[in-house]
Design a protein around this motif. Structure first.
Motif, PDB file in Angstrom:
ATOM      1  N   CYS A 134       0.855  -1.189   0.000  1.00 62.38           N
ATOM      2  CA  CYS A 134       0.000   0.000   0.000  1.00 62.38           C
ATOM      3  C   CYS A 134       0.891   1.240   0.000  1.00 62.38           C
ATOM      4  O   CYS A 134       1.926   1.267   0.677  1.00 62.38           O
ATOM      5  CB  CYS A 134      -0.883   0.048   1.239  1.00 62.38           C
ATOM      6  N   PRO A 135       0.512   2.295  -0.712  1.00 60.83           N
ATOM      7  CA  PRO A 135       1.314   3.525  -0.676  1.00 60.83           C
ATOM      8  C   PRO A 135       1.189   4.225   0.662  1.00 60.83           C
ATOM      9  O   PRO A 135       0.104   4.264   1.253  1.00 60.83           O
ATOM     10  CB  PRO A 135       0.716   4.367  -1.803  1.00 60.83           C
ATOM     11  N   ASP A 136       2.298   4.745   1.155  1.00 62.68           N
ATOM     12  CA  ASP A 136       2.301   5.595   2.337  1.00 62.68           C
ATOM     13  C   ASP A 136       2.222   7.032   1.845  1.00 62.68           C
ATOM     14  O   ASP A 136       3.107   7.503   1.124  1.00 62.68           O
ATOM     15  CB  ASP A 136       3.587   5.367   3.143  1.00 62.68           C
ATOM     16  N   GLU A 137       1.146   7.755   2.209  1.00 68.03           N
ATOM     17  CA  GLU A 137       0.902   9.096   1.664  1.00 68.03           C
ATOM     18  C   GLU A 137       0.846  10.114   2.784  1.00 68.03           C
ATOM     19  O   GLU A 137       0.171   9.911   3.804  1.00 68.03           O
ATOM     20  CB  GLU A 137      -0.397   9.102   0.851  1.00 68.03           C
ATOM     21  N   SER A 138       1.574  11.236   2.596  1.00 67.46           N
ATOM     22  CA  SER A 138       1.675  12.224   3.668  1.00 67.46           C
ATOM     23  C   SER A 138       2.079  13.577   3.086  1.00 67.46           C
ATOM     24  O   SER A 138       2.182  13.744   1.873  1.00 67.46           O
ATOM     25  CB  SER A 138       2.682  11.772   4.730  1.00 67.46           C
ATOM     26  N   GLU A 139       2.326  14.540   3.982  1.00 69.73           N
ATOM     27  CA  GLU A 139       2.823  15.882   3.622  1.00 69.73           C
ATOM     28  C   GLU A 139       1.950  16.527   2.550  1.00 69.73           C
ATOM     29  O   GLU A 139       2.419  16.982   1.516  1.00 69.73           O
ATOM     30  CB  GLU A 139       4.278  15.800   3.143  1.00 69.73           C
ATOM     31  N   VAL A 140       0.660  16.610   2.818  1.00 67.52           N
ATOM     32  CA  VAL A 140      -0.303  17.068   1.824  1.00 67.52           C
ATOM     33  C   VAL A 140      -0.472  18.591   1.885  1.00 67.52           C
ATOM     34  O   VAL A 140      -0.420  19.196   2.957  1.00 67.52           O
ATOM     35  CB  VAL A 140      -1.664  16.373   2.039  1.00 67.52           C
ATOM     36  N   ALA A 141      -0.643  19.213   0.727  1.00 71.81           N
ATOM     37  CA  ALA A 141      -0.910  20.655   0.622  1.00 71.81           C
ATOM     38  C   ALA A 141      -1.856  20.899  -0.537  1.00 71.81           C
ATOM     39  O   ALA A 141      -1.826  20.179  -1.543  1.00 71.81           O
ATOM     40  CB  ALA A 141       0.388  21.440   0.412  1.00 71.81           C
ATOM     41  N   PHE A 142      -2.688  21.916  -0.416  1.00 69.35           N
ATOM     42  CA  PHE A 142      -3.645  22.239  -1.465  1.00 69.35           C
ATOM     43  C   PHE A 142      -2.959  22.871  -2.668  1.00 69.35           C
ATOM     44  O   PHE A 142      -2.003  23.631  -2.537  1.00 69.35           O
ATOM     45  CB  PHE A 142      -4.724  23.191  -0.946  1.00 69.35           C
ATOM     46  N   MET A 143      -3.486  22.537  -3.847  1.00 74.00           N
ATOM     47  CA  MET A 143      -3.124  23.228  -5.073  1.00 74.00           C
ATOM     48  C   MET A 143      -3.957  24.511  -5.177  1.00 74.00           C
ATOM     49  O   MET A 143      -4.938  24.691  -4.451  1.00 74.00           O
ATOM     50  CB  MET A 143      -3.362  22.331  -6.280  1.00 74.00           C
ATOM     51  N   PRO A 144      -3.604  25.426  -6.092  1.00 73.91           N
ATOM     52  CA  PRO A 144      -4.245  26.739  -6.142  1.00 73.91           C
ATOM     53  C   PRO A 144      -5.740  26.719  -6.400  1.00 73.91           C
ATOM     54  O   PRO A 144      -6.451  27.616  -5.959  1.00 73.91           O
ATOM     55  CB  PRO A 144      -3.513  27.445  -7.294  1.00 73.91           C
ATOM     56  N   ASP A 145      -6.252  25.731  -7.120  1.00 65.63           N
ATOM     57  CA  ASP A 145      -7.675  25.743  -7.444  1.00 65.63           C
ATOM     58  C   ASP A 145      -8.544  25.244  -6.303  1.00 65.63           C
ATOM     59  O   ASP A 145      -9.771  25.322  -6.385  1.00 65.63           O
ATOM     60  CB  ASP A 145      -7.944  24.912  -8.707  1.00 65.63           C
ATOM     61  N   GLY A 146      -7.934  24.716  -5.229  1.00 67.09           N
ATOM     62  CA  GLY A 146      -8.709  24.207  -4.111  1.00 67.09           C
ATOM     63  C   GLY A 146      -9.391  22.888  -4.384  1.00 67.09           C
ATOM     64  O   GLY A 146     -10.093  22.351  -3.510  1.00 67.09           O
ATOM     65  N   ARG A 147      -9.201  22.322  -5.579  1.00 68.35           N
ATOM     66  CA  ARG A 147      -9.834  21.055  -5.942  1.00 68.35           C
ATOM     67  C   ARG A 147      -8.821  19.927  -6.090  1.00 68.35           C
ATOM     68  O   ARG A 147      -9.186  18.799  -6.390  1.00 68.35           O
ATOM     69  CB  ARG A 147     -10.624  21.211  -7.249  1.00 68.35           C
ATOM     70  N   HIS A 148      -7.540  20.241  -5.917  1.00 67.45           N
ATOM     71  CA  HIS A 148      -6.476  19.246  -6.006  1.00 67.45           C
ATOM     72  C   HIS A 148      -5.494  19.459  -4.857  1.00 67.45           C
ATOM     73  O   HIS A 148      -5.397  20.570  -4.307  1.00 67.45           O
ATOM     74  CB  HIS A 148      -5.719  19.348  -7.338  1.00 67.45           C
ATOM     75  N   VAL A 149      -4.776  18.393  -4.519  1.00 70.46           N
ATOM     76  CA  VAL A 149      -3.735  18.480  -3.510  1.00 70.46           C
ATOM     77  C   VAL A 149      -2.456  17.887  -4.083  1.00 70.46           C
ATOM     78  O   VAL A 149      -2.477  17.075  -5.020  1.00 70.46           O
ATOM     79  CB  VAL A 149      -4.124  17.727  -2.214  1.00 70.46           C
ATOM     80  N   VAL A 150      -1.325  18.295  -3.518  1.00 70.07           N
ATOM     81  CA  VAL A 150      -0.026  17.716  -3.839  1.00 70.07           C
ATOM     82  C   VAL A 150       0.501  17.074  -2.560  1.00 70.07           C
ATOM     83  O   VAL A 150       0.292  17.601  -1.457  1.00 70.07           O
ATOM     84  CB  VAL A 150       0.943  18.792  -4.385  1.00 70.07           C
ATOM     85  N   TYR A 151       1.161  15.927  -2.699  1.00 68.79           N
ATOM     86  CA  TYR A 151       1.580  15.187  -1.510  1.00 68.79           C
ATOM     87  C   TYR A 151       2.732  14.254  -1.874  1.00 68.79           C
ATOM     88  O   TYR A 151       3.080  14.084  -3.050  1.00 68.79           O
ATOM     89  CB  TYR A 151       0.415  14.387  -0.923  1.00 68.79           C
TER      90      TYR A 151
END
Length: 351
Positions: A134-151
């Protein structure tokens, strides 16, 4: 011959689980501001450990004057919710959740604690080498449009090196929509080369700042520095000297002119200072001037762009949340608890 850092990093478009279209990428770049959103100052989100042993952590919010504390998430015992990030309009908070015997996952929640949503895929696997299943996913932040995140998505085996450090096989920078179904890898390192994490998007959406930690396979071995790349993963450049050991969740100023970061990140939380630097690496200057025995943790700009919020030694020597002006003056304590308060993110005022 061990390859250099820049040869280890490369844009990656073919390995995405589900590729996003070029139209979506264009939207991410052209949308309004992200990072710390320009506007009036709103509430501060942060993580508080709920026990002295720091086994359970929840997301809280508070007004900058230290009033109206509100618990947002209510994790089960042994689970840590951490590193909150406000959406550009202040309607959501993204964060990572790490629970025992499983991988970390990214979530969103409304500031009142409702509509808790897991963006990461479910993981029912158990046992060793979980990241191979399973992927370990963390350190999330919003992208400028508010509909996507980068992590950060970490997968594969963990390689132990003679110095005792372990590095994951793949450390990818990924963009995903809020439905959790469409994702795209924009940056991947070569196997076991190091970690790419703690991303934050520039206000114009065109650049991403992130922290890089090298494994012993990458020169300089063990190096930690901040890098900036275009939002498609290209044109990567280092903006802090390796000697600063800089990182710990950088943040863009609302006008896009500065990036805020902490020094000496590999030395624990002591002997650190906050700095700002231009996105091209010029103009670096020190913001805080705390003593070497003061604990100093991650930070964020205010939406008005005139102040910063950060965690440092407070009640009983445990970190509390503080604010200060960009020149380090007018320090004000926001939280005063005997527990560990850290990872602040200053959100916009909501109408």
């Amino acid at each position: 011959m061990v390859p250099t850092f820049l040869t280890l990093l490369r844009p990656c478009t073919a390995v995405a689980a589900v590729a996003v279209t070029g139209a979506v990428v264009a939207t991410l770049v052209a949308a309004p501001a992200s990072a710390t959103t320009p506007g009036a100052n709103g509430r501060i989100a942060y993580k508080q450990y709920l026990d002295a042993d720091r086994t359970t952590g929840a997301i809280f919010t508070i007004r900058p004057d230290g009033t109206a504390t509100r618990q947002v998430t209510r994790p089960t015992a042994g689970t840590v919710d951490d590193q909150p990030d406000w959406s550009p309009d202040g309607s959501l908070v993204a964060f990572r959740r790490c629970a025992p015997d499983t991988v970390c996952a990214i979530y969103t929640v409304h500031p009142d604690g409702s509509h808790l949503t897991r963006l990461s895929p479910p993981c029912a696997a158990t046992g060793p080498d979980l990241e191979t299943k399973c992927p370990d996913e963390s350190e999330v932040a919003f992208m400028p449009d508010g509909r996507h995140v980068v992590y950060t998505r970490s997968t594969g085996l963990v390689r132990e090196f003679p110095n005792g450090e372990g590095f994951i096989e793949h450390s990818d920078v990924v963009v995903r929509d809020l439905s959790g179904t469409h994702s795209r890898v924009i940056l991947r390192s070569r196997p076991f080369a190091g970690d790419n994490n703690e991303m934050v998007v520039s206000p114009d959406g065109k650049q991403i700042a992130f922290r890089r930690e090298n494994s012993p396979l990458t020169k300089p071995a063990g190096g930690i520095a901040l890098f900036v790349m275009r939002s498609d993963g290209s044109h990567i450049r280092r903006i802090t000297p390796w000697s600063l050991h800089a990182g710990d969740h950088p943040d863009w100023s609302p006008d896009g002119r500065w990036i805020l970061f902490r020094s000496n990140e590999d030395g624990g939380f002591l002997d650190s200072q906050l700095y700002v630097v231009h996105p091209d690496g010029s103009g670096r200057r020190q913001v805080t001037h705390v003593s070497a025995d003061t604990m100093l943790l991650s930070s964020s700009f205010s939406p008005e762009g005139t102040s910063v919020v950060y965690a440092r030694s407070g009640v009983g020597g445990q970190p509390d949340i503080f604010t200060a002006r960009l020149d380090g003056s007018h320090v004000r304590q926001v939280t005063s608890t005997s527990l560990w308060d850290s990872a602040p993110d200053w959100g916009p005022a909501r109408s």
